[in-house]
Design an enzyme around this catalytic site. Structure first.
Site, PDB file in Angstrom:
ATOM      1  N   PHE A   1       9.865   6.162  -7.228  1.00 36.38           N
ATOM      2  CA  PHE A   1       9.926   5.228  -6.102  1.00 36.38           C
ATOM      3  C   PHE A   1       8.716   5.383  -5.187  1.00 36.38           C
ATOM      4  O   PHE A   1       8.678   4.788  -4.108  1.00 36.38           O
ATOM      5  CB  PHE A   1      11.236   5.402  -5.328  1.00 36.38           C
ATOM      6  CG  PHE A   1      12.455   5.000  -6.131  1.00 36.38           C
ATOM      7  CD1 PHE A   1      12.338   4.092  -7.181  1.00 36.38           C
ATOM      8  CD2 PHE A   1      13.701   5.517  -5.848  1.00 36.38           C
ATOM      9  CE1 PHE A   1      13.449   3.716  -7.932  1.00 36.38           C
ATOM     10  CE2 PHE A   1      14.820   5.138  -6.589  1.00 36.38           C
ATOM     11  CZ  PHE A   1      14.684   4.243  -7.633  1.00 36.38           C
ATOM     12  N   LYS A   2       7.748   6.203  -5.614  1.00 35.68           N
ATOM     13  CA  LYS A   2       6.513   6.410  -4.843  1.00 35.68           C
ATOM     14  C   LYS A   2       6.840   6.458  -3.347  1.00 35.68           C
ATOM     15  O   LYS A   2       6.308   5.700  -2.530  1.00 35.68           O
ATOM     16  CB  LYS A   2       5.489   5.322  -5.153  1.00 35.68           C
ATOM     17  CG  LYS A   2       5.139   5.211  -6.636  1.00 35.68           C
ATOM     18  CD  LYS A   2       3.725   5.508  -6.926  1.00 35.68           C
ATOM     19  CE  LYS A   2       3.399   5.637  -8.400  1.00 35.68           C
ATOM     20  NZ  LYS A   2       4.067   4.782  -9.362  1.00 35.68           N
ATOM     21  N   VAL A   3       7.717   7.393  -3.018  1.00 38.48           N
ATOM     22  CA  VAL A   3       8.260   7.498  -1.665  1.00 38.48           C
ATOM     23  C   VAL A   3       7.114   7.798  -0.690  1.00 38.48           C
ATOM     24  O   VAL A   3       6.353   8.751  -0.893  1.00 38.48           O
ATOM     25  CB  VAL A   3       9.329   8.608  -1.619  1.00 38.48           C
ATOM     26  CG1 VAL A   3       9.988   8.661  -0.252  1.00 38.48           C
ATOM     27  CG2 VAL A   3      10.372   8.384  -2.719  1.00 38.48           C
TER      28      VAL A   3
ATOM     29  N   SER B   1      -4.087   6.335 -12.060  1.00 43.23           N
ATOM     30  CA  SER B   1      -4.716   6.236 -13.385  1.00 43.23           C
ATOM     31  C   SER B   1      -5.467   4.937 -13.640  1.00 43.23           C
ATOM     32  O   SER B   1      -6.323   4.883 -14.526  1.00 43.23           O
ATOM     33  CB  SER B   1      -3.630   6.376 -14.454  1.00 43.23           C
ATOM     34  OG  SER B   1      -2.666   5.343 -14.312  1.00 43.23           O
TER      35      SER B   1
ATOM     36  N   ALA C   1      -1.375   2.318 -23.418  1.00 47.48           N
ATOM     37  CA  ALA C   1      -1.780   0.992 -22.915  1.00 47.48           C
ATOM     38  C   ALA C   1      -2.955   1.060 -21.937  1.00 47.48           C
ATOM     39  O   ALA C   1      -3.782   0.157 -21.891  1.00 47.48           O
ATOM     40  CB  ALA C   1      -0.585   0.302 -22.256  1.00 47.48           C
ATOM     41  N   GLN C   2      -3.040   2.128 -21.155  1.00 46.13           N
ATOM     42  CA  GLN C   2      -4.143   2.249 -20.175  1.00 46.13           C
ATOM     43  C   GLN C   2      -5.366   2.961 -20.759  1.00 46.13           C
ATOM     44  O   GLN C   2      -6.361   3.165 -20.062  1.00 46.13           O
ATOM     45  CB  GLN C   2      -3.673   2.981 -18.917  1.00 46.13           C
ATOM     46  CG  GLN C   2      -2.596   2.231 -18.143  1.00 46.13           C
ATOM     47  CD  GLN C   2      -2.163   2.985 -16.892  1.00 46.13           C
ATOM     48  OE1 GLN C   2      -2.988   3.385 -16.077  1.00 46.13           O
ATOM     49  NE2 GLN C   2      -0.856   3.182 -16.751  1.00 46.13           N
TER      50      GLN C   2
ATOM     51  N   GLY D   1       4.642   4.587 -21.339  1.00 46.24           N
ATOM     52  CA  GLY D   1       5.536   3.442 -21.195  1.00 46.24           C
ATOM     53  C   GLY D   1       5.356   2.418 -22.295  1.00 46.24           C
ATOM     54  O   GLY D   1       5.940   2.535 -23.377  1.00 46.24           O
TER      55      GLY D   1
END
Ligand code: OMP
Length: 213
Positions: free
Chosen positions: A61-63, A114, A170-171, A189
Site C-alpha cells: 500500500f506504499k504507506v 525500479s 516485464a521491466q 508480476g
C-alpha cells in the site's frame, strides 16, 4: 517470511477467479504473494484474508502518511492476515516508525524505484531512505532489480536487512543478476501471471535464482 525459493509473486490481478487460480498454481514456488491497490480496490481486503491461508501476504500500500494514519493502515493490514507491508520513507522517520510499531510482521521501505522515472526523484535520496529504514527498525528495503549495481550499493548501507527487488521480467531486470547482487528476494508480476503457464514460469524463475546461490 520464509526464505525458501526467494520468489515473491506480485498479484496485480483484478479478477477474483483469475487471482485465486494464479495463487493456487504458483503457491508452491513462492515465499510470499504481494497484493496492492490493483487487486484490493476491485476485490477488497477479503482477498488478503482468503489467500493468507495459502501464502504469506505482503500488502503493497506504499504507506506514506502522517504517523497516526500510517498506524491505522498498518494495524488493519495485519488484522486481515498479512505478514508484511510496504511503506514509503519520504514521509519521514516518525511515519516509518509508526508503521514499525504497529506492524505484526515485516515493514519494507521503498528506496529507489525500479521504473525509469525512479531515477528522477527516488535515486538521489535512495541511500538516505535506506539509512532511515535501518534507523527506524524496518525489516528491509525495496530496491530496483532493473539496476543490480544499486542493489550492491544499498546492501553496503543496510547490512543484514532484507532487500526485496521488483523489476524482474516485464521491466527488464534479471532474477539471477539481482540475487547475485545481494538481494534476498525478487518480486515478479506480469511475466508470471500473464504467462500461458504461470506455474512453469514461476518454476523457471526459481531454478534461475537457485543457479546463483
Ligand atoms: P511487474 O513489473 O509486473 O513484474 O510487477 C512489479 C511489481 O512490483 C508491481 O506490483 C509494482 O507495483 C511493484 N514495484 C515496482 O515495480 N517497482 C518499485 O520500485 C516498487 C514496487 C513495489 O513496491 O513493490
Amino acid at each position: 517470511m520464509k526464505k525458501r525459493t526467494r520468489l515473491i509473486l506480485a498479484l496485480d490481478v483484478t479478477d477474483r477467479q483469475e487471482a485465486l487460480r494464479v495463487v493456487s498454481e504458483v503457491a508452491e514456488h513462492v515465499d510470499a504473494v504481494k497484493v496492492g491497490y490493483p487487486a484490493v480496490l476491485p476485490l477488497g481486503m477479503g482477498l488478503v484474508e482468503e489467500i493468507s491461508g495459502r501464502a504469506d501476504i505482503i500488502c503493497d500500500f506504499k504507506v506514506a502518511d502522517i504517523p497516526n494514519t500510517n498506524r491505522l493502515i498498518v494495524e488493519e493490514v495485519f488484522r486481515r492476515g498479512a505478514s508484511g507491508v510496504i511503506a514509503h520513507g519520504f514521509a519521514g522517520g516518525d511515519s516509518v516508525r509508526a508503521c514499525v510499531e504497529a506492524a505484526k510482521g515485516d515493514v519494507l521501505v521503498v528506496t529507489e524505484m525500479s521504473h525509469p522515472g525512479g531515477k528522477t526523484y527516488t535515486h538521489p535520496v535512495a541511500d538516505d531512505m535506506a539509512r532511515l529504514a535501518v534507523h527506524e527498525g524496518a525489516s528491509g528495503i525495496i530496491a530496483p532489480a532493473t539496476r543490480p549495481e544499486r542493489v550492491r550499493e544499498l546492501r553496503e548501507i543496510v547490512g543484514e536487512l532484507l532487500i526485496v527487488c521488483p523489476g524482474v521480467g516485464a521491466q527488464g531486470g534479471s532474477a539471477s543478476d539481482t540475487i547475485a547482487a545481494g538481494a534476498d528476494y525478487v518480486i515478479v508480476g506480469r511475466s508470471i501471471y500473464q504467462a500461458e503457464d504461470p506455474k512453469a514460469e514461476a518454476s523457471r524463475v526459481v531454478d534461475e535464482i537457485a543457479s546463483v546461490l
